[in-house]
Design a protein around this motif. Structure first.
Motif, PDB file in Angstrom:
ATOM      1  N   ASP A   1       1.001   8.896  -6.361  1.00 21.61           N
ATOM      2  CA  ASP A   1       1.219  10.307  -6.051  1.00 21.61           C
ATOM      3  C   ASP A   1       2.159  10.940  -7.079  1.00 21.61           C
ATOM      4  O   ASP A   1       1.909  12.053  -7.572  1.00 21.61           O
ATOM      5  CB  ASP A   1       1.793  10.445  -4.646  1.00 21.61           C
ATOM      6  CG  ASP A   1       2.015  11.898  -4.244  1.00 21.61           C
ATOM      7  OD1 ASP A   1       1.033  12.560  -3.871  1.00 21.61           O
ATOM      8  OD2 ASP A   1       3.167  12.363  -4.318  1.00 21.61           O
TER       9      ASP A   1
ATOM     10  N   ARG B   1      -4.657   4.280  -0.359  1.00 25.55           N
ATOM     11  CA  ARG B   1      -4.511   4.833   0.992  1.00 25.55           C
ATOM     12  C   ARG B   1      -5.424   4.114   1.982  1.00 25.55           C
ATOM     13  O   ARG B   1      -5.045   3.887   3.150  1.00 25.55           O
ATOM     14  CB  ARG B   1      -4.836   6.343   0.976  1.00 25.55           C
ATOM     15  CG  ARG B   1      -4.552   7.029   2.322  1.00 25.55           C
ATOM     16  CD  ARG B   1      -3.079   6.931   2.667  1.00 25.55           C
ATOM     17  NE  ARG B   1      -2.776   7.502   3.976  1.00 25.55           N
ATOM     18  CZ  ARG B   1      -2.896   6.862   5.136  1.00 25.55           C
ATOM     19  NH1 ARG B   1      -3.342   5.607   5.157  1.00 25.55           N
ATOM     20  NH2 ARG B   1      -2.572   7.449   6.267  1.00 25.55           N
ATOM     21  N   THR B   2      -6.598   3.727   1.519  1.00 22.49           N
ATOM     22  CA  THR B   2      -7.524   2.980   2.373  1.00 22.49           C
ATOM     23  C   THR B   2      -6.912   1.661   2.822  1.00 22.49           C
ATOM     24  O   THR B   2      -7.099   1.221   3.965  1.00 22.49           O
ATOM     25  CB  THR B   2      -8.830   2.710   1.613  1.00 22.49           C
ATOM     26  OG1 THR B   2      -9.393   3.941   1.188  1.00 22.49           O
ATOM     27  CG2 THR B   2      -9.834   1.981   2.491  1.00 22.49           C
TER      28      THR B   2
ATOM     29  N   CYS C   1       0.748   4.104  -2.931  1.00 23.24           N
ATOM     30  CA  CYS C   1       0.464   5.504  -2.633  1.00 23.24           C
ATOM     31  C   CYS C   1       1.544   6.414  -3.207  1.00 23.24           C
ATOM     32  O   CYS C   1       1.248   7.461  -3.801  1.00 23.24           O
ATOM     33  CB  CYS C   1       0.364   5.715  -1.122  1.00 23.24           C
ATOM     34  SG  CYS C   1      -1.188   5.179  -0.384  1.00 23.24           S
ATOM     35  N   GLN C   2       2.798   6.015  -3.048  1.00 18.89           N
ATOM     36  CA  GLN C   2       3.893   6.856  -3.533  1.00 18.89           C
ATOM     37  C   GLN C   2       3.931   6.930  -5.053  1.00 18.89           C
ATOM     38  O   GLN C   2       4.052   8.008  -5.640  1.00 18.89           O
ATOM     39  CB  GLN C   2       5.232   6.316  -3.014  1.00 18.89           C
ATOM     40  CG  GLN C   2       6.435   7.142  -3.425  1.00 18.89           C
ATOM     41  CD  GLN C   2       6.385   8.557  -2.883  1.00 18.89           C
ATOM     42  OE1 GLN C   2       6.761   8.814  -1.741  1.00 18.89           O
ATOM     43  NE2 GLN C   2       5.921   9.509  -3.683  1.00 18.89           N
TER      44      GLN C   2
ATOM     45  N   ASP D   1      -0.783  -0.228   9.150  1.00 17.39           N
ATOM     46  CA  ASP D   1       0.670  -0.428   9.027  1.00 17.39           C
ATOM     47  C   ASP D   1       1.325  -0.696  10.377  1.00 17.39           C
ATOM     48  O   ASP D   1       2.208  -1.555  10.507  1.00 17.39           O
ATOM     49  CB  ASP D   1       1.312   0.828   8.418  1.00 17.39           C
ATOM     50  CG  ASP D   1       0.891   1.084   6.995  1.00 17.39           C
ATOM     51  OD1 ASP D   1       0.186   0.234   6.416  1.00 17.39           O
ATOM     52  OD2 ASP D   1       1.262   2.138   6.447  1.00 17.39           O
TER      53      ASP D   1
ATOM     54  N   TYR E   1      -5.591   6.344  -5.880  1.00 19.70           N
ATOM     55  CA  TYR E   1      -4.893   6.782  -4.672  1.00 19.70           C
ATOM     56  C   TYR E   1      -5.767   6.584  -3.440  1.00 19.70           C
ATOM     57  O   TYR E   1      -5.302   6.097  -2.406  1.00 19.70           O
ATOM     58  CB  TYR E   1      -4.472   8.249  -4.773  1.00 19.70           C
ATOM     59  CG  TYR E   1      -3.706   8.698  -3.551  1.00 19.70           C
ATOM     60  CD1 TYR E   1      -2.327   8.516  -3.471  1.00 19.70           C
ATOM     61  CD2 TYR E   1      -4.358   9.249  -2.450  1.00 19.70           C
ATOM     62  CE1 TYR E   1      -1.625   8.885  -2.335  1.00 19.70           C
ATOM     63  CE2 TYR E   1      -3.670   9.620  -1.311  1.00 19.70           C
ATOM     64  CZ  TYR E   1      -2.299   9.440  -1.259  1.00 19.70           C
ATOM     65  OH  TYR E   1      -1.614   9.786  -0.119  1.00 19.70           O
ATOM     66  N   ALA E   2      -7.036   6.971  -3.549  1.00 22.30           N
ATOM     67  CA  ALA E   2      -7.952   6.794  -2.419  1.00 22.30           C
ATOM     68  C   ALA E   2      -8.036   5.324  -2.029  1.00 22.30           C
ATOM     69  O   ALA E   2      -8.050   4.982  -0.841  1.00 22.30           O
ATOM     70  CB  ALA E   2      -9.338   7.333  -2.777  1.00 22.30           C
TER      71      ALA E   2
ATOM     72  N   PRO F   1       0.808  -1.226   0.000  1.00 20.59           N
ATOM     73  CA  PRO F   1       0.000   0.000   0.000  1.00 20.59           C
ATOM     74  C   PRO F   1       0.842   1.277   0.000  1.00 20.59           C
ATOM     75  O   PRO F   1       0.508   2.234  -0.697  1.00 20.59           O
ATOM     76  CB  PRO F   1      -0.830  -0.122   1.283  1.00 20.59           C
ATOM     77  CG  PRO F   1      -0.855  -1.578   1.593  1.00 20.59           C
ATOM     78  CD  PRO F   1       0.476  -2.082   1.157  1.00 20.59           C
ATOM     79  N   SER F   2       1.933   1.292   0.777  1.00 14.34           N
ATOM     80  CA  SER F   2       2.787   2.482   0.812  1.00 14.34           C
ATOM     81  C   SER F   2       3.438   2.717  -0.544  1.00 14.34           C
ATOM     82  O   SER F   2       3.543   3.865  -1.010  1.00 14.34           O
ATOM     83  CB  SER F   2       3.859   2.329   1.894  1.00 14.34           C
ATOM     84  OG  SER F   2       3.272   2.282   3.180  1.00 14.34           O
TER      85      SER F   2
ATOM     86  N   ARG G   1      -4.063   0.957   3.608  1.00 10.62           N
ATOM     87  CA  ARG G   1      -3.100   1.038   4.710  1.00 10.62           C
ATOM     88  C   ARG G   1      -3.801   0.829   6.054  1.00 10.62           C
ATOM     89  O   ARG G   1      -3.160   0.767   7.097  1.00 10.62           O
ATOM     90  CB  ARG G   1      -2.360   2.373   4.681  1.00 10.62           C
ATOM     91  CG  ARG G   1      -1.385   2.488   3.494  1.00 10.62           C
ATOM     92  CD  ARG G   1      -0.623   3.785   3.517  1.00 10.62           C
ATOM     93  NE  ARG G   1       0.181   3.899   4.731  1.00 10.62           N
ATOM     94  CZ  ARG G   1       0.784   5.030   5.119  1.00 10.62           C
ATOM     95  NH1 ARG G   1       0.632   6.129   4.409  1.00 10.62           N
ATOM     96  NH2 ARG G   1       1.504   5.056   6.220  1.00 10.62           N
TER      97      ARG G   1
END
Length: 424
Positions: free
Chosen positions: A360, A385-386, A356-357, A394, A381-382, A352-353, A388
């Motif tokens: 982004d 991020r969810t 997201c990166q 995390d 992205y949403a 997930p991280s 995580r």
């Protein structure tokens, strides 16, 4: 570990990739248009025909219920693709390139996890009533675990009461992030609650199958994620007030909820992580195309050093996440979920991280367009991020990984428990 995919997987990869090209990507605009029309007509929670019309095509192409593992297929009496976790993982990546695509193939949460749970832990009557309609895509389901009034990242906090009264259980509690509860096709909840508050810490919880039409169930509201409600599927806050179900609706037996959760969440984490990798791959693809077609300050964005660095980093991060996830899937197949617990926890931190990166960076290259709905990046992205939070935040997984790592150097090894946390 063999880094090559099996012939069976390669064949399915080719078919699935072609299906995405022929039907899924061209339908993205139709999906958005239908969502807008339903919203304008006050029918936001109506099943989308864009998806429904593609399901028979997926079935005809032999791309249906691909998630169903070998052991679960045998337990359910349903002979689907019969793939291992390692064989299914790259297929989940392909489907993940479009957030909603998994449903077309009957491979979306929470139904996948619920079908596996019922197949593995449900009685024959429960399987007969619920499993076949779910496998056939005739109904959908919900998973009710997380609660608003306690920190559900520690599942021992879950307070919903499941009390036995004669031949029935009475359920009282409030759930939220109950995935699938808003869907008008949702016919059954798998609900986790406390049957014995006095039992040992990890033997207090149980899971029961609750028909959606049972009196006492109230869907209070749909929950948004960064403004997205994920209609017509969605996540909901749900109230259970004196909900009465037969004792035969319990899965595996009283006090076995954590055992079931661990069996359910392991494969689900592989699915989520590989779908995220698919989203990141598509984001990188869109990033490269955009950077190669737009000029800023006298040269292509692709010629800007910062852009090149981000593209390179994205490529590295995606490939590392994929290899770690495939390793976890391979270990689950060869040595079991318990032995693979560290790898499963690690992919839930890494994937997930990473997504997201990468997403982004892709949005940044697209400028203002990147945060609009003209491109799939904001929604992706949403979703990333969810995740995580879903299947455990995390921090829970990092804490477990650290304990297991420290345990390697402890005098008597580590007894750190496998984290059981919220899952879709």
């Amino acid at each position: 570990m063999d880094f090559d995919y099996s012939p069976k997987t390669k064949e399915l990869q080719a078919k699935l990739t072609q299906f995405m090209e022929d039907y899924i990507y061209p339908a993205e605009k139709d999906y958005a248009a239908e969502m807008a029309a339903n919203t304008a007509a006050g029918k936001r929670w109506t099943p989308l025909q864009t998806i429904e019309q593609l399901k028979p095509k997926a079935q005809a192409a032999g791309l249906w219920n691909l998630f169903l593992p070998v052991d679960t297929a045998e337990a359910s009496g349903y002979h689907g693709a019969g793939l291992t976790n390692a064989e299914y993982a790259p297929l989940a990546e392909i489907m993940g390139r479009v957030v909603w695509a998994s449903e077309v193939f009957n491979c979306s949460a929470p139904d996948t996890g619920n079908m596996e749970t019922i197949a593995r832990y449900g009685s024959e009557p429960i399987k007969a009533r619920w499993l076949r309609p779910l496998l056939d895509g005739q109904i959908r389901s919900a998973f009710a675990m997380t609660e608003p009034e306690v920190a559900s990242s520690d599942a021992t906090n879950i307070a919903t009461r499941i009390e036995r009264q004669g031949d029935h259980y009475i359920i009282n509690g409030r759930k939220w992030w109950t995935s699938g509860a808003n869907d008008p096709r949702c016919k059954v909840f798998i609900t986790m609650g406390k049957t014995d508050p006095e039992a040992a810490k990890h033997s207090q919880q149980s899971m029961v199958v609750v028909p959606a039409e049972t009196p006492g169930i109230t869907v209070l509201r749909a929950l948004n994620v960064f403004g997205y409600d994920d209609a017509p599927h969605g996540h909901a806050e749900v109230l259970f007030e004196n909900v009465k179900v037969p004792v035969d609706n319990i899965l595996l037996g009283e006090g076995r909820g954590f055992e079931i959760a661990q069996g359910r969440l392991g494969p689900g984490r592989i699915h989520h992580c590989m779908r995220l990798i698919g989203q990141a791959e598509r984001a990188l693809e869109l990033m490269c195309k955009r950077a190669s077609s737009r000029t800023a300050f006298g040269k292509l964005i692709a010629q800007q050093t910062v852009t090149q660095e981000r593209i390179a980093e994205a490529r590295c991060k995606i490939d590392m996440a994929r290899l770690l996830t495939l390793k976890a899937a391979w270990m689950m197949d060869t040595v079991g979920n318990k032995v693979a617990k560290a790898e499963i926890a690690m992919i839930k931190v890494v994937a997930p991280s990473m997504a997201c990166q990468v997403i982004d960076w892709a949005m940044q290259v697209h400028g203002g367009a990147g945060i609009s709905d003209d491109f799939p990046l904001a929604y992706a992205y949403a979703n990333a991020r969810t995740l995580r939070f879903a299947d455990g935040p995390d921090e829970v997984h990092r804490n477990a990984i650290a304990k297991w790592e420290l345990g390697k150097w402890a005098p008597h090894g580590s007894n750190a428990p496998v984290p059981v946390t919220r899952g879709c």
